[in-house]
Design an enzyme around this catalytic site. Structure first.
Site, mmCIF file in Angstrom:
data_model
loop_
_atom_site.group_PDB
_atom_site.id
_atom_site.type_symbol
_atom_site.label_atom_id
_atom_site.label_comp_id
_atom_site.label_asym_id
_atom_site.label_seq_id
_atom_site.Cartn_x
_atom_site.Cartn_y
_atom_site.Cartn_z
ATOM 1 C CB SER A 175 0.413 1.466 4.018
ATOM 2 O OG SER A 175 0.982 1.690 3.111
ATOM 3 C CG HIS A 203 -0.036 4.787 6.961
ATOM 4 N ND1 HIS A 203 0.974 6.090 6.494
ATOM 5 C CD2 HIS A 203 -0.833 5.245 5.999
ATOM 6 C CE1 HIS A 203 0.958 6.065 5.040
ATOM 7 N NE2 HIS A 203 0.308 4.880 4.950
#
Length: 247
Positions: free
Chosen positions: A148, A212
């Site tokens: 991610s 992220h």
């Protein structure tokens, strides 16, 4: 049967070589292969079942994932884990969610960057995103795995390169009907949600929202410095990615 499998593999290889985004598709194939071969998929009886399987999974994640408390001890093996963790996923949902968004956003970004530059960008930003999370949670003993951080970097680059591209989103308050918005609306909104979630995140198992944010910022900044003016495109579908997983 063997001939049929061989023919299928050859056709898949030809399709990747002939595509405009072979690196993106190769990354997806590699992540899927690693997951299916590992204990997280639960498909191989060799890893056992029940508590035995859970113990093997924990050991697997600790070996290949990032453990912040161990990362800065100077061990050469630990220094490699932010790279190896990019190809390990904790569950089917974690894998399929990440690969969906890599497939949608990665292809156009790779076409714009080029193959060699894209793979260096992907691995480099993914490594730094996990490193940034580890530095902010240096005492954590939780193992961190997933792509991610790298995929968030792809989102950041996509936002800068293709801000007017139409992104299909599913909104709960509209009964999950698909709605198309420009990337410059959807992706900053997603980043804001990650920021809010990061402020409420605990040190326990869950999603590493900070990874992220670091990846997204790195991707956007890299694209802005490297490419100057954004690229105009007509459309590009997709929502935003699955979270980094902390088994």
């Amino acid at each position: 049967m063997i001939r049929k499998w061989s023919a299928s593999i050859v056709r898949a290889g030809r399709s990747v070589r002939g595509s405009s985004a072979p690196v993106t598709y190769s990354l997806i194939a590699l992540c899927c292969a690693v997951f299916l071969a590992g204990p997280a998929s639960g498909l191989s009886p060799a890893y056992g079942t029940g508590d035995e399987l859970l113990a093997v999974q924990r050991a697997y994640f600790r070996h290949w994932g990032v453990i912040p408390a161990e990362l800065f001890e100077g061990s050469g093996g630990s220094a490699l884990t932010p790279a190896t963790a990019l190809f390990v996923h904790g569950s089917w949902v974690h894998l399929l969610g990440n690969m969906l968004f890599l497939y949608v956003f990665g292809a156009m970004t790779e076409e714009r960057m080029g193959r060699v530059q894209f793979i260096l960008f992907y691995v480099g930003c993914g490594y730094l995103a996990l490193l940034g999370y580890a530095a902010a949670n240096a005492d954590s003993e939780q193992s961190l795995v997933g792509a991610s951080g790298a995929i968030s970097a792809v989102l950041g680059a996509f936002l800068y390169l293709f801000p007017r591209a139409r992104v299909t989103s599913l909104l709960p308050f509209l009964f999950f009907l698909p709605v198309r918005f420009p990337a410059w609306i959807v992706l900053p909104f997603w980043a804001a949600l990650q920021w809010l979630a990061a402020g409420r995140a605990s040190d326990g198992p869950g999603v590493a929202y900070l990874a992220h944010l670091v990846g997204f910022g790195l991707g956007f900044c890299y694209a802005s410095v490297r490419y100057g003016r954004p690229t105009r495109v007509k459309a590009a579908p997709a929502p935003a990615p699955e979270g980094e997983n902390q088994p």
